[in-house]
Design an enzyme around this catalytic site. Structure first.
Site, PDB file in Angstrom:
ATOM      1  N   LYS A  12       1.274  -1.380  -0.325  1.00 38.37           N
ATOM      2  CA  LYS A  12       0.080  -0.107  -0.242  1.00 38.37           C
ATOM      3  C   LYS A  12       1.135   1.385  -0.159  1.00 38.37           C
ATOM      4  CE  LYS A  12      -4.068  -1.924   2.553  1.00 38.37           C
ATOM      5  NZ  LYS A  12      -5.103  -2.067   3.640  1.00 38.37           N
ATOM      6  N   TYR A  52     -12.522  -1.722  -4.017  1.00 38.45           N
ATOM      7  CA  TYR A  52     -12.520  -2.170  -2.704  1.00 38.45           C
ATOM      8  C   TYR A  52     -14.770  -2.018  -2.303  1.00 38.45           C
ATOM      9  CZ  TYR A  52      -8.753  -1.968   0.623  1.00 38.45           C
ATOM     10  OH  TYR A  52      -6.998  -2.279   0.554  1.00 38.45           O
ATOM     11  N   PHE A  60     -15.260   3.934   7.360  1.00 38.27           N
ATOM     12  CA  PHE A  60     -13.883   4.178   6.748  1.00 38.27           C
ATOM     13  C   PHE A  60     -13.645   4.122   4.888  1.00 38.27           C
ATOM     14  CE2 PHE A  60     -14.143  -0.438   8.288  1.00 38.27           C
ATOM     15  CZ  PHE A  60     -13.888  -1.467   6.675  1.00 38.27           C
ATOM     16  N   ARG A  88      -2.123 -14.121   4.641  1.00 34.59           N
ATOM     17  CA  ARG A  88      -2.970 -13.608   5.492  1.00 34.59           C
ATOM     18  C   ARG A  88      -2.274 -14.303   6.959  1.00 34.59           C
ATOM     19  NH1 ARG A  88      -7.208 -10.997   4.264  1.00 34.59           N
ATOM     20  NH2 ARG A  88      -8.359 -10.802   5.910  1.00 34.59           N
ATOM     21  N   THR A  94      -5.329  -6.780  10.496  1.00 35.31           N
ATOM     22  CA  THR A  94      -5.191  -5.573  10.321  1.00 35.31           C
ATOM     23  C   THR A  94      -5.417  -4.871  10.725  1.00 35.31           C
ATOM     24  OG1 THR A  94      -7.447  -7.134   9.394  1.00 35.31           O
ATOM     25  CG2 THR A  94      -7.587  -4.585   8.740  1.00 35.31           C
ATOM     26  N   ARG A 105       2.792  -6.879   8.937  1.00 34.98           N
ATOM     27  CA  ARG A 105       2.347  -5.636   9.447  1.00 34.98           C
ATOM     28  C   ARG A 105       2.609  -5.191  10.816  1.00 34.98           C
ATOM     29  NH1 ARG A 105      -3.971  -7.412   7.864  1.00 34.98           N
ATOM     30  NH2 ARG A 105      -3.918  -6.443   5.235  1.00 34.98           N
ATOM     31  N   ASN A 115      -1.858   0.083   6.639  1.00 32.65           N
ATOM     32  CA  ASN A 115      -1.207  -1.288   7.606  1.00 32.65           C
ATOM     33  C   ASN A 115      -0.948  -2.007   5.909  1.00 32.65           C
ATOM     34  OD1 ASN A 115      -3.792  -1.698   5.598  1.00 32.65           O
ATOM     35  ND2 ASN A 115      -4.654  -3.323   7.098  1.00 32.65           N
ATOM     36  N   HIS A 118      -2.255  -5.216   1.373  1.00 28.28           N
ATOM     37  CA  HIS A 118      -3.554  -6.413   1.324  1.00 28.28           C
ATOM     38  C   HIS A 118      -3.325  -7.931   1.115  1.00 28.28           C
ATOM     39  CE1 HIS A 118      -7.873  -6.789   0.659  1.00 28.28           C
ATOM     40  NE2 HIS A 118      -7.305  -7.096  -0.991  1.00 28.28           N
TER      41      HIS A 118
END
Ligand code: CMP
Length: 141
Positions: A12, A52, A60, A88, A94, A105, A115, A118
């Protein structure tokens, strides 16, 4: 028989701004993910909203899509057995406040929104997300 699975990874804007791409890509390769496709790009607001869309009713959503369009990102198609769950796990929770030691993360994320990375959360979302960024011919065999 071993079944390979594909997942979409995004580095990100917050992580790209920090120059974390190399470290994150090394972590992926060290954890036996194959990178079948990779590119750097910058989403516009409507492209971020399309990606998204599943979160469009969340409070958010506006802030998340502003953030995702705020700078360059790196998108990757990753392949491995059990790629979705394994990636993941490697990303961590998250919310980085809950991320375990050794996760991406934990090392790079600064907040629940910024964060760092993704990853797709299921087979059907991985198919949608991969097709959002990659045509079939852009992926290695
Ligand atoms: P990601 O894995 O990309 O999936 C949806 C994103 O929404 C998530 O990471 C976070 O960046 C963001 N997100 C999820 N929950 C919140 C929240 N409570 N506040 C702000 N952003 C959130």
């Amino acid at each position: 028989m071993k079944t390979l699975q594909r997942t979409l990874s995004i580095i990100k804007p917050d992580a790209v701004e920090k120059g974390a791409e190399g470290d994150i890509i090394s972590t992926l390769l060290n954890n036996k993910f194959r990178i079948l496709g990779i590119k750097m790009l910058q989403l516009n607001k409507s492209q971020a909203e399309g990606f998204y869309a599943v979160h469009s009713s969340k409070p958010f959503f506006n802030s998340l899509t502003d953030f995702m369009a705020s700078g360059p990102i790196v998108v990757m198609c990753l392949e491995k057995e059990n790629a979705i769950a394994d990636y993941r796990k490697l990303m961590g929770a998250t919310n980085p406040a809950n991320a375990e030691e050794g996760t991406i993360r934990k090392k790079w994320a600064e907040s629940i929104e910024k964060n760092a990375v993704h990853g797709s959360d299921a087979d059907d979302t991985a198919r949608f997300e991969l097709s959002y960024f990659f045509a079939g011919y852009e992926l290695a065999k």
